[in-house]
Design a protein around this motif. Structure first.
Motif, PDB file in Angstrom:
ATOM      1  N   LEU A 179      65.198  59.490  11.436  1.00  0.00           N
ATOM      2  CA  LEU A 179      64.540  58.616  10.460  1.00  0.00           C
ATOM      3  C   LEU A 179      64.751  57.148  10.810  1.00  0.00           C
ATOM      4  O   LEU A 179      63.805  56.349  10.802  1.00  0.00           O
ATOM      5  CB  LEU A 179      65.088  58.911   9.064  1.00  0.00           C
ATOM      6  CG  LEU A 179      64.562  58.024   7.923  1.00  0.00           C
ATOM      7  CD1 LEU A 179      63.060  58.171   7.786  1.00  0.00           C
ATOM      8  CD2 LEU A 179      65.271  58.377   6.623  1.00  0.00           C
ATOM      9  N   ILE A 180      65.994  56.774  11.155  1.00  0.00           N
ATOM     10  CA  ILE A 180      66.289  55.381  11.461  1.00  0.00           C
ATOM     11  C   ILE A 180      65.559  54.939  12.723  1.00  0.00           C
ATOM     12  O   ILE A 180      64.980  53.856  12.784  1.00  0.00           O
ATOM     13  CB  ILE A 180      67.809  55.178  11.611  1.00  0.00           C
ATOM     14  CG1 ILE A 180      68.511  55.442  10.273  1.00  0.00           C
ATOM     15  CG2 ILE A 180      68.133  53.789  12.112  1.00  0.00           C
ATOM     16  CD1 ILE A 180      70.013  55.539  10.383  1.00  0.00           C
ATOM     17  N   GLY A 181      65.595  55.806  13.757  1.00  0.00           N
ATOM     18  CA  GLY A 181      64.905  55.461  14.998  1.00  0.00           C
ATOM     19  C   GLY A 181      63.420  55.260  14.788  1.00  0.00           C
ATOM     20  O   GLY A 181      62.806  54.339  15.332  1.00  0.00           O
ATOM     21  N   GLN A 182      62.810  56.133  13.978  1.00  0.00           N
ATOM     22  CA  GLN A 182      61.390  56.005  13.692  1.00  0.00           C
ATOM     23  C   GLN A 182      61.089  54.686  12.977  1.00  0.00           C
ATOM     24  O   GLN A 182      60.116  54.004  13.292  1.00  0.00           O
ATOM     25  CB  GLN A 182      60.943  57.193  12.840  1.00  0.00           C
ATOM     26  CG  GLN A 182      59.451  57.290  12.616  1.00  0.00           C
ATOM     27  CD  GLN A 182      59.082  58.508  11.798  1.00  0.00           C
ATOM     28  OE1 GLN A 182      59.905  59.033  11.048  1.00  0.00           O
ATOM     29  NE2 GLN A 182      57.856  58.972  11.922  1.00  0.00           N
ATOM     30  N   GLN A 183      61.958  54.321  12.030  1.00  0.00           N
ATOM     31  CA  GLN A 183      61.734  53.066  11.289  1.00  0.00           C
ATOM     32  C   GLN A 183      61.926  51.847  12.192  1.00  0.00           C
ATOM     33  O   GLN A 183      61.156  50.886  12.116  1.00  0.00           O
ATOM     34  CB  GLN A 183      62.693  52.995  10.109  1.00  0.00           C
ATOM     35  CG  GLN A 183      62.289  53.840   8.932  1.00  0.00           C
ATOM     36  CD  GLN A 183      62.453  53.112   7.602  1.00  0.00           C
ATOM     37  OE1 GLN A 183      62.959  52.001   7.527  1.00  0.00           O
ATOM     38  NE2 GLN A 183      61.997  53.746   6.547  1.00  0.00           N
ATOM     39  N   ILE A 184      62.952  51.872  13.042  1.00  0.00           N
ATOM     40  CA  ILE A 184      63.198  50.720  13.917  1.00  0.00           C
ATOM     41  C   ILE A 184      62.057  50.544  14.909  1.00  0.00           C
ATOM     42  O   ILE A 184      61.578  49.428  15.146  1.00  0.00           O
ATOM     43  CB  ILE A 184      64.554  50.884  14.639  1.00  0.00           C
ATOM     44  CG1 ILE A 184      65.696  50.724  13.628  1.00  0.00           C
ATOM     45  CG2 ILE A 184      64.697  49.858  15.759  1.00  0.00           C
ATOM     46  CD1 ILE A 184      67.074  50.948  14.212  1.00  0.00           C
ATOM     47  N   ILE A 185      61.595  51.655  15.504  1.00  0.00           N
ATOM     48  CA  ILE A 185      60.465  51.561  16.437  1.00  0.00           C
ATOM     49  C   ILE A 185      59.218  51.055  15.718  1.00  0.00           C
ATOM     50  O   ILE A 185      58.481  50.195  16.224  1.00  0.00           O
ATOM     51  CB  ILE A 185      60.214  52.931  17.091  1.00  0.00           C
ATOM     52  CG1 ILE A 185      61.381  53.303  18.014  1.00  0.00           C
ATOM     53  CG2 ILE A 185      58.911  52.916  17.889  1.00  0.00           C
ATOM     54  CD1 ILE A 185      61.325  54.719  18.540  1.00  0.00           C
ATOM     55  N   GLY A 186      58.973  51.587  14.517  1.00  0.00           N
ATOM     56  CA  GLY A 186      57.828  51.117  13.749  1.00  0.00           C
ATOM     57  C   GLY A 186      57.926  49.648  13.387  1.00  0.00           C
ATOM     58  O   GLY A 186      56.932  48.917  13.445  1.00  0.00           O
ATOM     59  N   LEU A 187      59.148  49.191  13.033  1.00  0.00           N
ATOM     60  CA  LEU A 187      59.334  47.777  12.694  1.00  0.00           C
ATOM     61  C   LEU A 187      59.055  46.891  13.899  1.00  0.00           C
ATOM     62  O   LEU A 187      58.377  45.857  13.779  1.00  0.00           O
ATOM     63  CB  LEU A 187      60.764  47.564  12.189  1.00  0.00           C
ATOM     64  CG  LEU A 187      61.170  46.118  11.889  1.00  0.00           C
ATOM     65  CD1 LEU A 187      60.300  45.528  10.793  1.00  0.00           C
ATOM     66  CD2 LEU A 187      62.640  46.051  11.500  1.00  0.00           C
ATOM     67  N   ILE A 188      59.568  47.281  15.070  1.00  0.00           N
ATOM     68  CA  ILE A 188      59.341  46.482  16.283  1.00  0.00           C
ATOM     69  C   ILE A 188      57.853  46.432  16.616  1.00  0.00           C
ATOM     70  O   ILE A 188      57.314  45.375  17.000  1.00  0.00           O
ATOM     71  CB  ILE A 188      60.158  47.054  17.462  1.00  0.00           C
ATOM     72  CG1 ILE A 188      61.659  46.860  17.198  1.00  0.00           C
ATOM     73  CG2 ILE A 188      59.765  46.397  18.775  1.00  0.00           C
ATOM     74  CD1 ILE A 188      62.557  47.514  18.219  1.00  0.00           C
ATOM     75  N   GLN A 189      57.163  47.555  16.462  1.00  0.00           N
ATOM     76  CA  GLN A 189      55.730  47.581  16.756  1.00  0.00           C
ATOM     77  C   GLN A 189      54.923  46.760  15.752  1.00  0.00           C
ATOM     78  O   GLN A 189      53.900  46.165  16.110  1.00  0.00           O
ATOM     79  CB  GLN A 189      55.232  49.031  16.762  1.00  0.00           C
ATOM     80  CG  GLN A 189      55.769  49.854  17.929  1.00  0.00           C
ATOM     81  CD  GLN A 189      55.377  51.318  17.832  1.00  0.00           C
ATOM     82  OE1 GLN A 189      55.003  51.816  16.760  1.00  0.00           O
ATOM     83  NE2 GLN A 189      55.459  52.031  18.948  1.00  0.00           N
ATOM     84  N   ARG A 190      55.389  46.711  14.499  1.00  0.00           N
ATOM     85  CA  ARG A 190      54.641  46.024  13.448  1.00  0.00           C
ATOM     86  C   ARG A 190      54.957  44.544  13.332  1.00  0.00           C
ATOM     87  O   ARG A 190      54.214  43.809  12.686  1.00  0.00           O
ATOM     88  CB  ARG A 190      54.939  46.690  12.097  1.00  0.00           C
ATOM     89  CG  ARG A 190      54.219  48.010  11.875  1.00  0.00           C
ATOM     90  CD  ARG A 190      52.822  47.822  11.353  1.00  0.00           C
ATOM     91  NE  ARG A 190      52.800  47.179  10.028  1.00  0.00           N
ATOM     92  CZ  ARG A 190      51.722  46.684   9.447  1.00  0.00           C
ATOM     93  NH1 ARG A 190      50.569  46.729  10.078  1.00  0.00           N
ATOM     94  NH2 ARG A 190      51.791  46.142   8.256  1.00  0.00           N
ATOM     95  N   LEU A 191      56.046  44.097  13.981  1.00  0.00           N
ATOM     96  CA  LEU A 191      56.447  42.701  13.809  1.00  0.00           C
ATOM     97  C   LEU A 191      55.352  41.708  14.210  1.00  0.00           C
ATOM     98  O   LEU A 191      55.119  40.732  13.479  1.00  0.00           O
ATOM     99  CB  LEU A 191      57.730  42.429  14.595  1.00  0.00           C
ATOM    100  CG  LEU A 191      59.046  42.644  13.845  1.00  0.00           C
ATOM    101  CD1 LEU A 191      60.236  42.366  14.751  1.00  0.00           C
ATOM    102  CD2 LEU A 191      59.118  41.755  12.603  1.00  0.00           C
ATOM    103  N   PRO A 192      54.680  41.889  15.361  1.00  0.00           N
ATOM    104  CA  PRO A 192      53.595  40.931  15.657  1.00  0.00           C
ATOM    105  C   PRO A 192      52.518  40.889  14.584  1.00  0.00           C
ATOM    106  O   PRO A 192      51.986  39.816  14.265  1.00  0.00           O
ATOM    107  CB  PRO A 192      53.040  41.464  16.992  1.00  0.00           C
ATOM    108  CG  PRO A 192      54.173  42.228  17.611  1.00  0.00           C
ATOM    109  CD  PRO A 192      54.894  42.843  16.451  1.00  0.00           C
ATOM    110  N   THR A 193      52.207  42.055  13.996  1.00  0.00           N
ATOM    111  CA  THR A 193      51.216  42.080  12.910  1.00  0.00           C
ATOM    112  C   THR A 193      51.714  41.321  11.696  1.00  0.00           C
ATOM    113  O   THR A 193      50.954  40.569  11.062  1.00  0.00           O
ATOM    114  CB  THR A 193      50.890  43.538  12.533  1.00  0.00           C
ATOM    115  OG1 THR A 193      50.485  44.250  13.695  1.00  0.00           O
ATOM    116  CG2 THR A 193      49.795  43.592  11.483  1.00  0.00           C
TER     117      THR A 193
END
Length: 363
Positions: free
Chosen positions: A80-94
């Motif tokens: 769960l944490i890994g999925q959230q961290i990867i998603g956060l990194i991908q969404r940061l530019p947006t």
């Protein structure tokens, strides 16, 4: 031995230690982690010995319980944490783009409030911060490789660190007796007093501050998730685990969470204020309740020197330097305070007629 010779010997030993750490910095990670584990778990092993366990069985039981707890937590939370961290990194530019659009939308109000010149300066600062943040995110994988956090290195220290901790725990009392036997008899009482101060400071760093760090991570992750913030679990864990750097966890977590909250909740500014109040409230609790109770006065280190130690040792030794920075700063603070006390009791400070007999010899 004259005082000058003693000083030269200790300076030589310090230089030798630094050279050894620098030469072997690439292989030190499992040994540093294993030593920290042994230091953390030694009180539990001692307690089991008081309950009639042998040293070997006490060490085996404590290490197996620790490994079981770590594996359980990883199996439950890491996906769960890994999925959230990867998603956060991908969404940061947006998120950054959305914040810039909001700033453009509210620019007339901002210009009226700040004035045209100040508004331009603020916009330029935001753009600079945005470029720096996106540049850091883009280079993060390469930086992790440079400091040695490759898959092979992580696998190596996860296997070797418990082995190192096992053998250190097994012979902990013998090592303590060996070090005690090497102390010069004339100054043994004074040196053991310094070592007790170092142990108390190290306990405050590893056990006390480690406990504060874990409680911070648990609170931020829980509170931000309950309030409904996107990626609140990841942001809370990052903020909590970065708390070992003074004010870094609070500042990073507050900036990330407020930025995400503005994009997610605007124009509902009450929700944005609620997200910010979580960090402000917990910063007060940490400074006035958690830190005095769990750490107390055992770590008497100025935050500026703590940050200097982290940056300096991190630059020289990489990730191992970051792990060593806080304990080394705690040890150095004890030695500096001892040196100041000896200086103030010496003839160099008091003058030849006011110093106490034997102070210079003891120094």
């Amino acid at each position: 031995m004259m005082l000058r010779n003693q000083v030269l010997v200790w300076i030589g030993l310090l230089i030798g230690l630094v050279l050894v750490l620098w030469v072997f910095r690439g292989i030190l990670l499992p040994f540093v982690v294993g030593t920290a584990l042994a230091y953390l778990l030694n009180p539990l092993v001692n307690q089991l010995q008081k309950w009639r366990f042998s040293r070997v069985w006490a060490t085996v039981v404590v290490l197996l319980c620790m490994i079981a707890v770590v594996i359980t937590l990883f199996s439950i939370f890491v996906p769960l944490i890994g999925q959230q961290i990867i998603g956060l990194i991908q969404r940061l530019p947006t998120y950054v783009g959305d914040l810039q659009e909001l700033a453009t939308h509210y620019s007339p109000e901002i210009n009226a409030w700040l004035g045209p010149e100040r508004a331009v300066q603020v916009q330029a600062s935001i753009n600079d911060l945005t470029r720096n943040a996106l540049g850091f995110i883009a280079t993060l994988p390469a930086e992790l490789v440079n400091i040695g956090l490759t898959g092979a290195a992580v696998l190596g220290f996860t296997v070797l660190a418990p082995v190192v901790a096992f053998y250190l725990l097994l012979d902990w009392e013998g090592m303590v007796r060996g070090i005690d036997g090497l102390l010069p008899t004339e100054h043994k009482t004074e040196i053991k007093g310094i070592l007790r101060d170092i142990d108390r400071s190290m306990a405050g760093v590893i056990r006390g501050q480690g406990g504060v760090l874990l409680i911070d991570a648990a609170f931020y992750a829980t509170a931000l998730s309950l309030i409904g913030l996107n990626y609140g679990l990841a942001v809370g864990l990052i903020a909590g685990l970065m708390s070992f750097i003074p004010f870094a966890g609070f500042t990073l977590g507050l900036g990330l969470s407020v930025g995400i909250a503005i994009v997610q909740f605007a124009p509902n500014w009450w929700m944005v204020a609620g997200v910010a109040s979580i960090f402000l409230f917990w910063q007060f609790i940490e400074g006035n309740v958690l830190y005095p109770k769990l750490v107390g006065s055992s770590i008497n280190i100025n935050p500026v020197w703590m940050m200097f130690a982290l940056l300096a040792l991190g630059a020289v030794f990489g990730f191992v330097g970051l792990l060593l920075a806080v304990p080394m700063a705690a040890i150095a603070s004890v030695l500096v305070r001892y040196g100041v006390r000896k200086y103030k009791a010496s003839s160099l400070y008091l003058g030849p007629n006011d110093s106490k007999p034997g102070d210079d010899a003891a120094a």
